[in-house]
Design a protein around this motif. Structure first.
Motif, PDB file in Angstrom:
ATOM      1  N   ASP A   1       1.061  -1.237   0.098  1.00 41.60           N
ATOM      2  CA  ASP A   1      -0.013  -0.015  -0.086  1.00 41.60           C
ATOM      3  C   ASP A   1       0.933   1.080  -0.074  1.00 41.60           C
ATOM      4  N   LEU A   2       0.876   1.993  -1.256  1.00 40.43           N
ATOM      5  CA  LEU A   2       1.687   3.141  -1.213  1.00 40.43           C
ATOM      6  C   LEU A   2       1.295   4.399  -0.342  1.00 40.43           C
ATOM      7  N   ASP A   3       0.189   4.485   0.011  1.00 40.43           N
ATOM      8  CA  ASP A   3      -0.408   5.552   0.920  1.00 40.43           C
ATOM      9  C   ASP A   3       0.339   5.807   2.309  1.00 40.43           C
ATOM     10  N   THR A   4       0.752   4.468   2.735  1.00 44.76           N
ATOM     11  CA  THR A   4       1.572   4.893   3.919  1.00 44.76           C
ATOM     12  C   THR A   4       3.075   4.217   3.935  1.00 44.76           C
ATOM     13  N   LEU A   5       3.416   4.068   2.699  1.00 38.56           N
ATOM     14  CA  LEU A   5       4.732   3.480   2.535  1.00 38.56           C
ATOM     15  C   LEU A   5       5.973   4.459   2.812  1.00 38.56           C
ATOM     16  N   GLU A   6       6.752   4.154   3.770  1.00 35.16           N
ATOM     17  CA  GLU A   6       7.954   4.841   3.906  1.00 35.16           C
ATOM     18  C   GLU A   6       9.119   3.983   4.374  1.00 35.16           C
ATOM     19  N   PHE A   7      10.212   4.232   3.539  1.00 39.49           N
ATOM     20  CA  PHE A   7      11.313   3.249   3.936  1.00 39.49           C
ATOM     21  C   PHE A   7      12.101   3.729   5.075  1.00 39.49           C
ATOM     22  N   ARG A   8      11.479   3.779   6.337  1.00 34.25           N
ATOM     23  CA  ARG A   8      12.069   4.420   7.546  1.00 34.25           C
ATOM     24  C   ARG A   8      11.963   3.245   8.623  1.00 34.25           C
ATOM     25  N   GLY A   9      13.260   3.260   9.402  1.00 35.81           N
ATOM     26  CA  GLY A   9      13.120   2.264  10.503  1.00 35.81           C
ATOM     27  C   GLY A   9      14.275   1.145  10.221  1.00 35.81           C
ATOM     28  N   LYS A  10      14.329   0.253  11.061  1.00 33.37           N
ATOM     29  CA  LYS A  10      15.319  -0.678  10.988  1.00 33.37           C
ATOM     30  C   LYS A  10      15.061  -1.784   9.873  1.00 33.37           C
ATOM     31  N   LYS A  11      13.737  -2.010   9.709  1.00 35.54           N
ATOM     32  CA  LYS A  11      13.287  -2.967   8.875  1.00 35.54           C
ATOM     33  C   LYS A  11      13.399  -2.899   7.644  1.00 35.54           C
TER      34      LYS A  11
ATOM     35  N   ARG B   1       1.709  -7.401   2.199  1.00 39.71           N
ATOM     36  CA  ARG B   1       0.432  -7.991   2.688  1.00 39.71           C
ATOM     37  C   ARG B   1       0.245  -9.353   1.681  1.00 39.71           C
ATOM     38  N   TYR B   2      -0.178 -10.169   2.149  1.00 34.94           N
ATOM     39  CA  TYR B   2      -0.336 -11.263   1.162  1.00 34.94           C
ATOM     40  C   TYR B   2      -2.027 -11.657   1.017  1.00 34.94           C
ATOM     41  N   GLU B   3      -2.385 -11.846  -0.213  1.00 30.96           N
ATOM     42  CA  GLU B   3      -3.511 -12.339  -0.597  1.00 30.96           C
ATOM     43  C   GLU B   3      -3.531 -13.645  -1.660  1.00 30.96           C
ATOM     44  N   PRO B   4      -4.139 -14.953  -1.122  1.00 36.51           N
ATOM     45  CA  PRO B   4      -3.775 -16.096  -1.934  1.00 36.51           C
ATOM     46  C   PRO B   4      -4.665 -16.118  -3.220  1.00 36.51           C
ATOM     47  N   LEU B   5      -3.902 -16.837  -3.914  1.00 34.20           N
ATOM     48  CA  LEU B   5      -4.334 -17.077  -5.400  1.00 34.20           C
ATOM     49  C   LEU B   5      -4.581 -18.532  -5.468  1.00 34.20           C
ATOM     50  N   TYR B   6      -5.744 -19.045  -6.242  1.00 38.90           N
ATOM     51  CA  TYR B   6      -6.260 -20.382  -6.146  1.00 38.90           C
ATOM     52  C   TYR B   6      -6.152 -20.893  -7.675  1.00 38.90           C
ATOM     53  N   LEU B   7      -6.154 -22.175  -7.665  1.00 41.85           N
ATOM     54  CA  LEU B   7      -6.499 -23.028  -8.968  1.00 41.85           C
ATOM     55  C   LEU B   7      -7.710 -23.403  -8.420  1.00 41.85           C
ATOM     56  N   ALA B   8      -9.041 -23.134  -9.179  1.00 41.81           N
ATOM     57  CA  ALA B   8     -10.181 -23.729  -9.090  1.00 41.81           C
ATOM     58  C   ALA B   8     -10.580 -25.057 -10.279  1.00 41.81           C
ATOM     59  N   PHE B   9     -11.164 -25.910  -9.692  1.00 38.30           N
ATOM     60  CA  PHE B   9     -11.278 -27.040 -10.647  1.00 38.30           C
ATOM     61  C   PHE B   9     -12.349 -27.829 -10.062  1.00 38.30           C
ATOM     62  N   ARG B  10     -13.003 -28.514 -11.147  1.00 46.60           N
ATOM     63  CA  ARG B  10     -14.512 -29.003 -10.881  1.00 46.60           C
ATOM     64  C   ARG B  10     -14.013 -30.535  -9.785  1.00 46.60           C
ATOM     65  N   ASP B  11     -13.217 -31.273  -9.871  1.00 42.50           N
ATOM     66  CA  ASP B  11     -13.030 -32.396  -9.018  1.00 42.50           C
ATOM     67  C   ASP B  11     -11.670 -33.075  -9.327  1.00 42.50           C
ATOM     68  N   GLU B  12     -11.190 -33.864  -8.354  1.00 44.57           N
ATOM     69  CA  GLU B  12      -9.791 -34.284  -8.553  1.00 44.57           C
ATOM     70  C   GLU B  12      -9.540 -35.109  -9.916  1.00 44.57           C
ATOM     71  N   ALA B  13     -10.757 -35.823 -10.477  1.00 45.41           N
ATOM     72  CA  ALA B  13     -10.604 -36.546 -11.670  1.00 45.41           C
ATOM     73  C   ALA B  13      -9.985 -35.652 -12.904  1.00 45.41           C
ATOM     74  N   ASP B  14     -10.009 -34.206 -12.784  1.00 43.83           N
ATOM     75  CA  ASP B  14      -9.618 -33.310 -13.691  1.00 43.83           C
ATOM     76  C   ASP B  14      -8.128 -32.992 -13.805  1.00 43.83           C
ATOM     77  N   LEU B  15      -7.548 -33.208 -12.403  1.00 50.22           N
ATOM     78  CA  LEU B  15      -6.296 -32.959 -12.145  1.00 50.22           C
ATOM     79  C   LEU B  15      -5.101 -33.403 -12.930  1.00 50.22           C
ATOM     80  N   PRO B  16      -4.972 -34.710 -13.532  1.00 49.05           N
ATOM     81  CA  PRO B  16      -4.020 -35.058 -14.372  1.00 49.05           C
ATOM     82  C   PRO B  16      -3.898 -34.215 -15.808  1.00 49.05           C
ATOM     83  N   ARG B  17      -5.090 -34.106 -16.184  1.00 50.95           N
ATOM     84  CA  ARG B  17      -5.198 -33.370 -17.447  1.00 50.95           C
ATOM     85  C   ARG B  17      -4.827 -31.745 -17.176  1.00 50.95           C
ATOM     86  N   ILE B  18      -5.340 -31.438 -16.027  1.00 49.09           N
ATOM     87  CA  ILE B  18      -5.098 -30.038 -15.813  1.00 49.09           C
ATOM     88  C   ILE B  18      -3.356 -29.863 -15.558  1.00 49.09           C
ATOM     89  N   GLY B  19      -2.972 -30.618 -14.912  1.00 49.91           N
ATOM     90  CA  GLY B  19      -1.244 -30.861 -14.800  1.00 49.91           C
ATOM     91  C   GLY B  19      -0.582 -30.709 -16.086  1.00 49.91           C
TER      92      GLY B  19
END
Length: 751
Positions: free
Chosen positions: A457-467, A647-665
């Motif tokens: 988030d750039l609104d509060t971004l400041e490169f200050r402090g030890k971190k 900050r982290y936001e997860p990204l997903y793979l959405a698939f119908r069921d496990e039977a599709d996974l070999p072809r999706i892979g």
């Protein structure tokens, strides 16, 4: 040990089966030929003679040694799965009671129909059998009520077809036990499963109808072939009256195999051929039975021979015909000569339309990737939304979130899935946000986290402090070494600068020794897009030390309020902390322009933490990420981005069921490495693990007092290459030592 603790009943019974097999010798000799078998096997004769204990001893044996594999293995698989889902107590009750009821039911059935001239009942009534298969089938029939769709329908359909085909065409005592077990357990499964009963999700979709139609056609054809090649006498009479020659069986098998191959793709023509084959089989059975009856009316007393079997066979083909007719809407993929009707054609492959819609409605941090020309674009019927996708191995891989007006993403996903069903493709959505993941969940799909988006988030971004000390040090050091930051449009730069960028990128790819990935990972060509911003680090001599590209993030109404990092390239012998310098400088530049956030993008197969109970699919992906880490460094890249405290936001793979996974892979592999086959990839990995041994370095005379010979400890062993991080650290250590030696030699010369 964990598996044994979770399924103790299954483990104990399977172990007891093997012990009894070894002690009795049934593991290497036929138990049915042994003199003691009638005292331990179950059936009508032992019960009539009062040997009730055979109900408990019979399940521990197999009639011949080869049957131990399906009996013990099937029990471990079916009952183990039931115990895993329903618990030990309920599984014990269901399996043991189911075995007793199915065996007693078969004995009662044979006792009732003996002596009525039914040859099969008379023959089966004197047989003795063994095995725990009845209880195992009851267990899997009951647990099917606790399994989510579409697996519940698949399990039940497989059970019904199996017991129906086996009792009609084979008809042993075991087949009768199996038929009674499934016939009694399936109607009561919802009650016996208790509170674990799964929620119903409505009627089968197009894909499930295809599966039912194809499975029924295949199993009935196999039964026909077995009946033709191995005649038997079953409940409906001897099958040799309807047997086929080997040539006829081969023609039927090849024809059905070709039909099924196109039916699985949703072909309308293949469906029509399946209808024709099914109707012909039904009519053949009816005609054959009619001829036998007419012959009997003419004076042949054996008119009953063959008629029941032909009738039963026709009933099976009739059931398959009903399924095919009910599934007619699932087969809409027309041939190239007869494409879909104009009213059913949606979508566009024009990236310009996708760019316009993205500017109007906005999208996520990865939505700019949907405009890349390698993607296809499915447009909704109203023309206001689209889903970008790549097509590989008959899988449509949706790229990122759908681009749609607020509240219309669900509609875009639904129409995209319908399009895939109509064209015989497997749909999935890759690298989607939580919002789209919720829509997929509502469809009954499964999710697996494949990456994490890293946002600043750039609104509060400041490169200050030890971190932020490392980031500030990179900026200060760049200032001291006269390294300048420029935020430019790469396509507008001089050819010499573009050539430097290309050379740095080629050097980076060559150093890895592995093929460059694509799909969601851009390169120099994507960075040359005029709407993409590029940050470069350049010194006073005009040498480029590093480059980053930033994709725009539209938030609607043509506004750009964020930027997403894509390309990261650095010169091997250039300014060392160039990436920290480029990212920090770009963030400050975007902040001054009024942007609200930047995304450092997500590294595939990498995430910041591991849950205590990770789904099996994500465990496989974690293993794959660990395997590819020495070659592509996804996790190292993810750890590098953690320097900027995102900050982290997860990204997903959405698939119908496990039977599709070999072809999706397979499809994802082709999407990321389109020009690299499995053999090529394996060859590259092998070459990195075992690089060719280099000859010993030739000794070169050095100035006295100055030792420039590389330290042996700083050179990686030829058969164990260092990781990229260790290689950089080793190179820096070596450079500092050489610099120290040079200064020491200079001071000695002056003295």
């Amino acid at each position: 040990m964990l598996l044994v603790r979770r399924v103790p009943f299954t483990a104990a019974v399977t172990f007891a089966m093997l012990v009894v097999a070894v002690v009795s010798g049934a593991l290497w000799s036929d138990a049915q030929d042994a003199s003691w078998f009638s005292h331990f096997g179950y059936g009508l004769p032992p019960l009539e003679e009062g040997r009730w204990w055979t109900l408990f001893t019979g399940p521990m044996f197999a009639v011949i040694p080869v049957f131990y594999l399906p009996m013990a293995g099937g029990f471990a698989l079916l009952v183990g799965f039931t115990e895993w889902r329903l618990g030990t107590r309920r599984t014990m009750a269901v399996t043991i009671v189911g075995q007793l009821v199915s065996v007693l039911g078969a004995a009662l059935f044979l006792a009732v129909f003996q002596g009525f001239g039914w040859d099969w009942a008379d023959a089966a009534g004197v047989r003795v059998d063994a095995g725990f298969s009845g209880g195992a089938l009851v267990a899997i029939a009951v647990v099917s009520a606790a399994v989510r769709s579409p697996w519940r329908l698949r399990i039940r359909a497989a059970l019904c077809v199996y017991v129906a085909v086996s009792i009609i065409y084979i008809g042993t005592l075991a087949d009768l036990v199996h038929f009674i077990a499934v016939a009694l357990a399936l109607p009561l499964s919802g009650v016996l499963v208790g509170k674990r009963r799964a929620r119903r999700t409505g009627a089968p979709n197009k894909r499930e109808w295809r599966l039912l139609a194809i499975s029924g056609l295949v199993l009935v054809t196999i039964a026909q072939a077995v009946m033709g090649l191995v005649p038997r006498t079953g409940p409906f009479g001897p099958s040799d009256v309807a047997s086929m020659s080997f040539v006829e069986v081969a023609i039927l098998a090849v024809g059905v195999a070709l039909i099924v191959n196109w039916m699985r793709r949703g072909s309308r023509v293949a469906w029509r051929w399946a209808i024709a084959v099914t109707v012909a089989s039904v009519l053949a059975g009816v005609v054959a039975a009619s001829l036998i009856v007419l012959d009997a009316l003419g004076g042949n007393p054996d008119w009953t021979v063959g008629v029941p079997l032909f009738v039963a066979d026709s009933l099976l083909w009739t059931a398959e015909l009903v399924v095919l007719v009910a599934a007619r809407r699932a087969f809409r993929v027309h041939s190239r000569r007869h494409p879909l009707r104009p009213g059913r054609q949606h979508g566009t492959t024009d990236p310009a339309v996708a760019t316009r819609l993205l500017g109007e409605h906005g999208g996520g941090s990865l939505s700019w990737m949907t405009t890349w020309p390698e993607n296809s674009h499915f447009g909704t019927a109203d023309g206001r939304s689209y889903v970008a996708y790549r097509k590989h191995a008959r899988v449509a891989i949706g790229v990122g979130d759908p681009v749609a007006p607020h509240g219309d993403k669900a509609r875009a996903v639904h129409e995209f899935v319908d399009m895939c069903d109509d064209t015989g493709m497997v749909p999935c959505l890759f690298s989607v946000s939580a919002e789209t993941a919720v829509i997929a969940r509502q469809l009954g799909w499964q999710l697996a986290q494949v990456a994490e988006d890293t946002l600043l988030d750039l609104d509060t971004l400041e490169f200050r402090g030890k971190k932020w000390q490392d980031v500030r040090s990179s900026i200060n050091r760049a200032r001291k070494e006269d390294i300048e930051f420029r935020l430019v449009t790469l396509a507008e730069q001089p050819r010499s600068l573009i050539a430097q960028v290309r050379r740095i990128s080629d050097e980076w790819v060559g150093d890895k020794g592995m093929p460059e990935m694509g799909f969601t990972l851009g390169g120099v060509e994507e960075a040359l897009d005029p709407r993409t911003r590029v940050g470069i680090a350049i010194d006073a001599d005009g040498e480029v030390h590093g480059v980053t590209s930033w994709m725009p993030v539209y938030t609607g109404d043509g506004k750009i309020e964020g930027w997403t990092l894509d390309v990261m390239r650095r010169r091997a012998d250039g300014f060392r902390p160039v990436m920290e310098f480029l990212i920090a400088s770009s963030c400050l530049a975007f902040q001054s322009e009024g942007a609200r956030f930047v995304s450092l993008s997500g590294a595939p197969l990498a995430k910041s933490h591991r849950e205590a109970r990770t789904p099996a699919v994500e465990q496989v992906m974690d293993s794959l990420g660990a395997m590819l880490e020495p070659y592509y460094g996804f996790r190292s890249l993810h750890a590098f981005k953690a320097k900027f405290m995102p900050r982290y936001e997860p990204l997903y793979l959405a698939f119908r069921d496990e039977a599709d996974l070999p072809r999706i892979g397979i499809a994802l592999g082709k999407a990321y490495l389109p020009d690299t086959g499995l053999l090529d990839l394996a060859r590259c990995m092998k070459s990195r693990r075992h690089p060719p041994r280099t000859p010993a370095p030739v000794a070169v005379p050095q100035p006295r007092g100055l030792d420039l010979t590389p330290d042996a400890s700083a050179v990686p062993a030829p058969d164990r290459p260092l990781s990229p991080a260790k290689l950089v650290a080793t190179s820096e250590k070596r450079r500092r030592r050489l610099e120290f030696d040079r200064r020491k030699h200079s001071r000695s010369a002056v003295a």
